[in-house]
Design an enzyme around this catalytic site. Structure first.
Site, mmCIF file in Angstrom:
data_model
loop_
_atom_site.group_PDB
_atom_site.id
_atom_site.type_symbol
_atom_site.label_atom_id
_atom_site.label_comp_id
_atom_site.label_asym_id
_atom_site.label_seq_id
_atom_site.Cartn_x
_atom_site.Cartn_y
_atom_site.Cartn_z
ATOM 1 N N GLY A 46 43.242 63.331 7.718
ATOM 2 C CA GLY A 46 43.858 62.764 6.506
ATOM 3 C C GLY A 46 42.822 62.783 5.398
ATOM 4 N N SER A 66 49.281 48.452 40.465
ATOM 5 C CA SER A 66 49.579 49.835 40.064
ATOM 6 C C SER A 66 51.003 49.923 39.513
ATOM 7 C CB SER A 66 49.400 50.788 41.247
ATOM 8 O OG SER A 66 50.270 50.411 42.282
ATOM 9 N N ASP A 67 51.882 49.007 39.913
ATOM 10 C CA ASP A 67 53.241 48.990 39.369
ATOM 11 C C ASP A 67 53.598 47.540 39.053
ATOM 12 O OD1 ASP A 67 55.894 49.140 38.751
ATOM 13 O OD2 ASP A 67 56.558 49.608 40.791
ATOM 14 N N GLY A 98 44.774 57.785 36.908
ATOM 15 C CA GLY A 98 43.372 57.480 37.217
ATOM 16 C C GLY A 98 42.701 58.641 37.944
ATOM 17 N N CYS A 152 43.054 58.385 41.566
ATOM 18 C CA CYS A 152 44.375 57.893 41.954
ATOM 19 C C CYS A 152 45.263 59.028 42.468
ATOM 20 C CB CYS A 152 45.006 57.235 40.731
ATOM 21 S SG CYS A 152 46.601 56.533 41.096
ATOM 22 N N TYR A 180 32.237 56.264 43.777
ATOM 23 C CA TYR A 180 33.362 55.713 42.995
ATOM 24 C C TYR A 180 34.618 55.836 43.850
ATOM 25 C CZ TYR A 180 36.808 55.304 39.168
ATOM 26 O OH TYR A 180 37.850 54.918 38.365
ATOM 27 N N GLY A 224 38.817 54.414 44.674
ATOM 28 C CA GLY A 224 40.006 53.762 44.148
ATOM 29 C C GLY A 224 40.283 52.444 44.846
ATOM 30 N N GLY A 260 43.085 51.605 45.756
ATOM 31 C CA GLY A 260 44.118 51.868 46.757
ATOM 32 C C GLY A 260 43.596 52.676 47.943
ATOM 33 N N ARG A 291 40.004 42.799 55.638
ATOM 34 C CA ARG A 291 40.313 43.093 57.034
ATOM 35 C C ARG A 291 40.216 41.863 57.927
ATOM 36 N NH1 ARG A 291 35.512 45.319 55.947
ATOM 37 N NH2 ARG A 291 33.728 44.730 57.217
ATOM 38 N N ASN A 305 37.510 61.081 9.520
ATOM 39 C CA ASN A 305 38.262 62.323 9.252
ATOM 40 C C ASN A 305 39.745 62.033 9.019
ATOM 41 O OD1 ASN A 305 36.333 64.075 11.746
ATOM 42 N ND2 ASN A 305 36.067 64.075 9.530
HETATM 43 P P1 RVP Z 1 39.852 56.341 35.568
HETATM 44 O O1 RVP Z 1 39.303 55.705 34.326
HETATM 45 O O2 RVP Z 1 40.577 57.620 35.290
HETATM 46 O O3 RVP Z 1 38.810 56.500 36.622
HETATM 47 O O4 RVP Z 1 40.986 55.363 36.116
HETATM 48 C C1 RVP Z 1 40.772 54.000 36.394
HETATM 49 C C2 RVP Z 1 42.110 53.360 36.691
HETATM 50 O O5 RVP Z 1 42.701 53.954 37.857
HETATM 51 C C3 RVP Z 1 42.060 51.891 37.033
HETATM 52 O O6 RVP Z 1 41.930 51.054 35.923
HETATM 53 C C4 RVP Z 1 43.389 51.690 37.747
HETATM 54 O O7 RVP Z 1 44.456 51.523 36.859
HETATM 55 C C5 RVP Z 1 43.570 53.003 38.469
HETATM 56 N N1 RVP Z 1 43.231 52.925 39.894
HETATM 57 C C6 RVP Z 1 42.291 52.179 40.509
HETATM 58 N N2 RVP Z 1 42.347 52.444 41.824
HETATM 59 C C7 RVP Z 1 43.330 53.325 41.975
HETATM 60 C C8 RVP Z 1 43.791 53.894 43.237
HETATM 61 O O8 RVP Z 1 43.180 53.704 44.271
HETATM 62 N N3 RVP Z 1 44.869 54.630 43.186
HETATM 63 N N4 RVP Z 1 43.858 53.633 40.789
#
Ligand code: RVP
Length: 503
Positions: free
Chosen positions: A20, A264-265, A318, A321, A407, A409, A411, A420, A462
Site C-alpha cells: 500500500g 485439538s478440537d 502443526g 501434527c 520436539y 507433539g 498427541g 501413565r 510496505n
Molecule cells: P507448529 O508451530 O507448526 O509446530 O505447531 C504447534 C501446534 O501444533 C500447537 O500449538 C498445537 O496446536 C498443535 N499440536 C501440538 N501437538 C500436536 C499433536 O501431537 N498433534 N499438535
C-alpha cells in the site's frame, strides 16, 4: 451424501500481500505490535490483557517451560505453560516465571573448590555459561567461596586434574553486595567497579543470586517486556477439560495471567461446560481462551455458549501434527483463519464486542506469520519456532556436526505418557496424532525474534500500516498461481552457496 462446500482448503503460502502507500510516517520504529488478548468493547473499555507483540508459544512439553516463558515475556509475548503434567509441576513453572526477578539470576553453574578443573569446564560447556560460582558444597545457594570464570584458566594449557581452588578468585578479592540491594544499586556497583558479575550474598554468607552486566544491556534492549501490574513477567497456562477445576485453582494461586483450554478440537460441549463452570466460579477475574476451531460456527459456539475471551484456530496444521492423516479432520490454516476472522468481524458488528483470535500451528516461516496476521489473526501461537530456541525445555544434541533439539507433539505417545500412572501405557491411546521429532537448534530466542519482528515491521511499512488493527482493515491479499510461486524464489541466477557445493 456429505455436503461438499464450495471452498478449497488453503495454506498461507498460497497468498501474497499487495503493498500500500508508504508515507514518511511508515517507519519500523513507529509500528506498534500491541494486540488485545481478551475480548472487549473498543472505544468503551480497555481489554483486560494485552500482548506487546502478537506471539505466543504452544502449550507443549517440548516448548513452553519456565525458561522459554521468561525469554518470550521479555520480548513482549506470552507462553502457555503446558498442562500435560501434574498440576503441582505446572503451577511451579508458573511460579518460577512470576518469581523471576529481572536481573537477579539464580546461578545454574556451581562447583565445590575441591572438584577438578575438568568438571568446571564440563559444567561451562553444558550450561553455556562462563561464570561458575564456587560454593562450599557446590550447591546453588550454599556458602559462597569465590567465582571461577573462563579468564581464570586456559582450557588446553592448565592442568584439568588440579582442583578449582587453585584457579578461582576467592571471595575476599571479589566485589559483592548483600541481599536486599536494589537492581539499580547492583548495576551501579557493576558500572563503578567495571565488573561483569556481582554475587549477591545473604546474611549467612550463602549465595543468593548473581547480577550480570550483560543482563542490564539485555534489559535495555527489550523495551517491550510484557509484565503484569506489579512489573512481574507475564505468563499463560493451559487447561484441559478433565481436571480443570483443581488445575485452575492451583494456577490462579500461582498467579498465571492468561488461561487457555488446550484441545485439538474445541468445538465441543466438554469445553463449553468447563468454561461455564470456571466462569461461575471466577467470573471475569480470569481471562480464559479456548479452541481450537476451524470454522465460523465453531468460533460462535465457543464465544456465545462458552463466553471465552479469545479463540484459537487450527486443526492439523502443526509441524508435528498428523491429525489430518489419522482422522481426516482439519482445514488449511489460511482458510480457517479467513473464515473465523470473518465471523469474528460479524460478531463485532452485531454486538460491539471484539474477540481476539489466535492462529495456532503450521507457521513455517516469518512470511507465514505476517500472512496469518494480515488475514485477520490478532496473534499467533507457534511450537516449532520456539522448540528450536536455546530456552526451550529440551537438551540440544549433536548429530553429525549439527545441533538439534527434540520436539514432539502433545498427541504423541511420548507426551501422553505423563499420565501413565493413571491409565495404561500411553494414556490408553489406540493411535497417535503427533510425532516425535527433532528440529535444528536455533540459538537464543532473542536474536531469532529480533529478525522476525524486524521483518514484520518492515512488511507493515510496505503495506502502509502502523498497527495490527490497521493491518486487518487495510491489507489487500491475493491468491498466487503456481508460476508466481516459482517467480517468487530466485530464478535464472546461480546462488553462490550452491555453486560452491557443486564444485
Ligand atoms: P507448529 O508451530 O507448526 O509446530 O505447531 C504447534 C501446534 O501444533 C500447537 O500449538 C498445537 O496446536 C498443535 N499440536 C501440538 N501437538 C500436536 C499433536 O501431537 N498433534 N499438535
Amino acid at each position: 451424501m456429505a455436503k461438499i462446500l464450495e471452498d478449497i482448503s488453503r495454506t498461507f503460502d498460497e497468498y501474497l500481500i499487495l503493498p500500500g502507500l508508504t508515507t514518511k510516517e511508515h517507519l519500523p520504529s513507529n509500528v506498534s505490535l500491541r494486540v488485545p488478548a481478551a475480548k472487549f468493547r473498543p472505544e468503551k473499555e480497555e481489554p483486560a490483557r494485552y500482548l506487546e507483540i502478537p506471539f505466543s508459544s504452544a502449550a507443549m512439553q517440548s516448548v513452553s517451560g519456565s525458561d522459554l516463558a521468561i525469554a518470550l515475556a521479555r520480548k513482549g509475548g506470552c507462553s502457555f505453560i503446558f498442562c500435560s503434567q501434574p498440576i503441582e509441576e505446572q503451577a511451579a513453572m508458573v511460579r518460577k516465571v512470576k518469581e523471576h526477578k529481572a536481573g537477579f539470576v539464580d546461578s545454574d553453574s556451581n562447583i565445590s573448590p575441591d572438584d577438578p578443573l575438568s568438571e568446571a569446564i564440563a559444567i561451562s560447556k553444558r550450561t553455556g555459561h562462563s561464570t561458575i560460582a564456587v560454593t562450599e558444597d557446590g550447591g546453588r545457594h550454599s556458602r559462597l567461596l569465590g567465582i571461577l570464570t573462563d579468564k581464570d584458566y586456559w582450557e588446553f594449557k592448565d592442568d584439568p586434574d588440579r582442583p578449582v581452588k587453585d584457579y578461582f578468585t576467592p571471595l575476599k578479592r571479589l566485589v559483592w553486595a548483600p541481599e536486599g540491594v536494589s537492581l539499580e544499586e547492583a548495576t551501579g556497583i557493576l558500572h563503578r567497579e567495571k565488573k561483569e558479575c556481582l554475587p549477591i550474598i545473604d546474611k549467612n554468607g550463602n549465595l543468593a543470586s548473581l547480577v550480570f552486566r550483560k543482563d542490564y544491556f539485555d534489559h535495555k534492549a527489550n523495551p517491550y517486556e510484557l509484565t503484569d501490574n506489579r512489573k512481574r513477567l507475564f505468563v499463560g497456562a493451559a487447561l484441559n477439560t478433565h481436571d480443570y477445576l483443581e488445575r485452575a485453582e492451583a494456577l490462579i494461586a500461582a498467579e498465571a495471567d492468561l488461561f487457555c483450554f488446550d484441545s485439538s478440537d474445541g468445538y465441543s460441549e466438554w469445553q463449553v461446560a468447563a468454561a461455564k463452570e470456571l466462569r461461575a466460579r471466577y467470573g471475569r477475574s480470569i481471562v480464559l481462551g479456548g479452541g481450537n476451531v476451524v470454522s465460523g460456527d465453531g468460533f460462535r459456539y465457543l464465544v456465545e455458549e462458552g463466553d471465552l475471551d479469545f479463540v484459537k484456530i487450527g486443526i492439523g496444521g502443526g509441524s508435528i501434527c498428523i491429525t489430518r492423516e489419522q482422522k481426516g479432520i482439519g482445514r488449511g490454516q489460511a482458510s480457517a483463519v479467513v473464515e473465523v476472522a470473518a465471523e469474528r468481524d460479524r460478531y463485532f458488528e452485531e454486538t460491539g464486542i471484539y474477540v481476539p483470535i489466535c492462529s495456532d500451528g503450521g507457521l513455517n516461516n516469518d512470511t507465514n506469520i505476517i500472512m496469518a496476521l494480515a488475514l485477520g489473526a490478532d496473534f499467533v501461537m507457534m511450537g516449532k519456532y520456539f522448540a528450536m530456541a536455546e530456552e526451550s525445555p529440551t537438551q540440544k544434541l549433536n548429530y553429525r556436526g549439527m545441533l538439534y533439539k527434540p520436539y514432539w507433539g502433545e498427541g504423541s505417545v511420548r507426551a501422553r505418557n505423563w499420565q501413565r500412572y493413571k491409565d495404561e501405557e500411553g494414556g490408553g491411546m489406540l493411535f497417535e496424532e503427533g510425532v516425535d521429532a527433532y528440529v535444528p537448534y536455533g540459538g537464543p530466542l532473542s536474536e531469532k525474534m529480533d529478525t522476525t519482528l524486524a521483518k514484520l515491521r518492515a512488511s507493515m511499512c510496505n503495506i502502509g500500516v502502523l498497527s495490527l488493527d490497521e493491518l486487518h482493515r487495510q491489507a489487500q491479499v491475493v491468491r498466487v498461481s503456481s508460476m508466481t510461486l516459482v517467480e517468487s524464489g530466485t530464478t535464472r541466477v546461480e546462488q553462490f552457496d550452491r555453486m560452491r557445493t557443486e564444485q
